[in-house]
Each structure stands twice: as C-alpha cells, then as structure tokens.
Enzyme design. Structure first.
Site, PDB file in Angstrom:
ATOM      1  N   GLY A  23       0.838  -1.204   0.000  1.00 49.93           N
ATOM      2  CA  GLY A  23       0.000   0.000   0.000  1.00 49.93           C
ATOM      3  C   GLY A  23       0.870   1.250   0.000  1.00 49.93           C
ATOM      4  N   LYS A  36      -1.718 -17.423 -10.329  1.00 50.99           N
ATOM      5  CA  LYS A  36      -1.103 -16.918  -9.097  1.00 50.99           C
ATOM      6  C   LYS A  36      -1.607 -17.735  -7.907  1.00 50.99           C
ATOM      7  CE  LYS A  36       1.283 -13.985  -6.517  1.00 50.99           C
ATOM      8  NZ  LYS A  36       0.707 -13.091  -5.595  1.00 50.99           N
ATOM      9  N   ASN A  62       0.643 -19.653  -5.139  1.00 50.29           N
ATOM     10  CA  ASN A  62       0.484 -19.419  -3.703  1.00 50.29           C
ATOM     11  C   ASN A  62       0.088 -20.693  -2.958  1.00 50.29           C
ATOM     12  OD1 ASN A  62      -0.713 -16.140  -4.425  1.00 50.29           O
ATOM     13  ND2 ASN A  62       1.191 -16.612  -3.402  1.00 50.29           N
ATOM     14  N   SER A  75       4.831 -14.497   2.252  1.00 50.69           N
ATOM     15  CA  SER A  75       3.970 -13.731   3.167  1.00 50.69           C
ATOM     16  C   SER A  75       3.365 -14.641   4.236  1.00 50.69           C
ATOM     17  CB  SER A  75       2.868 -13.026   2.376  1.00 50.69           C
ATOM     18  OG  SER A  75       2.154 -13.953   1.597  1.00 50.69           O
TER      19      SER A  75
HETATM   20  O1  KPL Z   1       2.996 -14.066  -3.404  1.00 46.03           O
HETATM   21  C1  KPL Z   1       3.915 -14.539  -2.778  1.00 46.03           C
HETATM   22  C2  KPL Z   1       3.821 -14.433  -1.298  1.00 46.03           C
HETATM   23  O2  KPL Z   1       4.827 -14.570  -0.592  1.00 46.03           O
HETATM   24  O3  KPL Z   1       2.708 -14.194  -0.836  1.00 46.03           O
HETATM   25  C3  KPL Z   1       5.040 -15.265  -3.474  1.00 46.03           C
HETATM   26  C4  KPL Z   1       4.812 -15.206  -4.966  1.00 46.03           C
HETATM   27  C5  KPL Z   1       5.046 -16.692  -3.021  1.00 46.03           C
HETATM   28  C6  KPL Z   1       6.382 -14.624  -3.259  1.00 46.03           C
HETATM   29  O4  KPL Z   1       6.916 -14.813  -1.991  1.00 46.03           O
END
Ligand code: KPL
Length: 297
Positions: A12, A176, A180, A244
């Site tokens: 952000g 994506k 994840n 994350s």
């Molecule tokens: O989106 C990601 C996250 O950590 O949430 C990745 C692509 C796995 C990169 O760390």
C-alpha cells in the site's frame, strides 16, 4: 486523479508513494484513524521517498475515482463493507491481494470492480518500506462495469510500471493462486525460504497436479507440467524471499490460507473432486494458526 488507498502496509505504501509522485491526489485509509500517515519508501536503487499524506478524510473518500485495496484477503470485506455507502457510484475498486474469494463476501453493488495480481515485492524494515523488487501488476475486470476501466491500466502504469490490462483476469488470478497454494503453505510449514522448496519436488508435483485438475474443470487451459514450470520459475525468481504466509506464521498473525488453499478446496468440492495433498497442507496450516490464535484469546 483522486485516489484512496485502503491498507497502508508495505505494498500500500509503495502505491501511495508512486501515485503521489505522479501528481495524483492520494490519501491512505487506516483501520485506526490518524490525522496523516508518514510514507517512507526506499526503492530498488536505494533512493528514499518520504511523504506525509492525509488519511481517513471522508470528503476525499466520497470524491475518490479509485479505491485501491491492498489489505490481506481476510481483511477486505470487513474493511470495505462500511465504506461502500460512502463511495461515489462511479468509484472503481481495485482489489490487490493474494488468494481468491474476498469479492464474493461483498454485498451486491453496481461499482466498477477490478482485480489484480502483482509480482512487486516490498517489505517493512524498521520504519521504512523496502521496495525490493519491481514487477508486473496484471489487472482486469471483475464486475460488468469493470470492463469499461481499461484506461486505468495506463494511469497506473505511469505511476508504478509495469501494469498490464487483461480482458479476462481470472486466468492470471488462477495461475497466481496455484503458485500461492504451493509456495505459501509449504514455506510456512517447513520454515524455509522460497528457494529452499526445491528440496520437496514430489510434494510440489502432487500439489500442482491437483491445482491443474481443478483449473481445467474451471475451464482454463493448463497442465501439471505448465503449472510446475511456472511455480519453479517463481521459486527461482523469489528464492531469497520469506513468503507472506511464513512471515504471518512467524509473527503469529492470521494467514490467508482460507483464501488460497481454502479457495482451491472449495472449488474442487463444487466439482465433486477431492485434493488430498492440498487438504492435508490446509489442515496443517490451520492447526498452526489455531494454536497461536487460541493462546492469544
Ligand atoms: O505471493 C507470494 C507471497 O509470498 O505471498 C510469493 C509469490 C510466493 C512470493 O513470496
């Protein structure tokens, strides 16, 4: 353009800083209101940008043409629902979060809504936000009126390149999601960097096979092999990252597992399919999360 950014975390703040430098009238919107927010972003070349930006001004919100939402998936509906009646009827919502399903929690509305996925990487370092890697933000319509908003891709691209418009964003969202579903829970479980996941090829293969099966049932053209190639590409490009979800688990925060693996499992169930490898991983992460959340309550 008048813009409000909801969620002033690392990503952000990168957007707030980039949009402000481009001359847009921006404000942040914080859950705990403060008179202003101080944005301190250090870009990939080490250049520091410090701005003091207004926050939580209802008049600015009511006039905003764009509400950029950079919250975690599980925070989106709780934060957004009280703001919806205050928005201009033509305000575009752009949802940028990991996982899928947060938009389904919003009440019916006629707003232009866009969804996006980004490969920009940013993290907090003390009081500063390090924009560690540039990337691409893919955006596209996620409500009927969203289709009229392709010009926003150019506006956003001028501020924080690259931004690519997709008439059908679901394919990018699903790719994506698959990444994840592999990287986030595995790194959180094994406590390792993204790059260290190359030690688990059989498990990664089983997770990709299951994700590909659901994606094909959802009408996307994909295969286990192409998902595997994409996942390994992200693992290599983000090898030094702490995902994350690993960061959330280490800080004992609520994770996005319900919107990542949880979403995949819900879609699989609706097709009458079971995903044993993803289901096991989901339970393992939920167990970790429940343990520390129980201790906090
Ligand atoms: O989106 C990601 C996250 O950590 O949430 C990745 C692509 C796995 C990169 O760390």
């Amino acid at each position: 353009m008048k813009i409000t950014v909801l969620g002033c975390g690392a990503l952000g703040q990168v957007w707030l800083s980039a949009l402000h430098r481009q001359g847009h009238e921006v404000q942040g919107w914080l859950r705990v209101p403060q008179p202003f927010c101080s944005v301190n972003v250090i870009d990939e070349n080490g250049t520091a940008y410090n701005h003091t930006l207004p926050t939580n001004d209802p008049a600015h919100l009511a006039q905003s043409e764009l509400l950029l939402v950079t919250l975690k998936a599980w925070q989106v509906s709780g934060a957004l629902i009280p703001l919806l009646p205050q928005l201009h009827p033509d305000c575009t919502l752009l949802l940028l979060h990991n996982g899928m399903g947060a938009q389904d929690e919003l009440p019916a509305n006629n707003l232009p809504i866009l969804q996006g996925v980004t490969t920009h990487a940013a993290r907090r370092d003390g009081r500063a936000i390090l924009h560690v890697a540039g990337g691409i933000t893919h955006i596209g319509p996620s409500s009927p009126r969203g289709r009229e908003m392709s010009h926003l891709a150019e506006t956003l691209h001028q501020a924080l390149p690259d931004v690519a418009w997709h008439d059908v964003i679901a394919a990018a969202n699903w790719k994506k999601l698959a990444v994840n579903c592999v990287i986030n829970p595995l790194t959180a479980l094994y406590g390792c960097t993204n790059g260290e996941l190359t030690a688990y090829p059989a498990q990664i293969e089983r997770l990709c096979r299951e994700a590909a099966e659901v994606m094909v049932m959802e009408g996307f053209h994909t295969s286990t092999e192409s998902l595997l190639a994409y996942v390994y590409d992200v693992i290599e490009r983000t090898a030094a990252n702490h995902s994350s979800m690993l960061q959330d688990v280490r800080a004992q925060r609520h994770t996005e597992i319900d919107y990542i693996t949880g979403y995949l499992l819900r879609r699989a169930r609706s097709h009458g399919v079971q995903l044993p490898e993803n289901a096991r991983l989901f339970e393992q992460i939920k167990q970790k999360e429940n343990e520390y959340e129980r201790n906090h309550s």
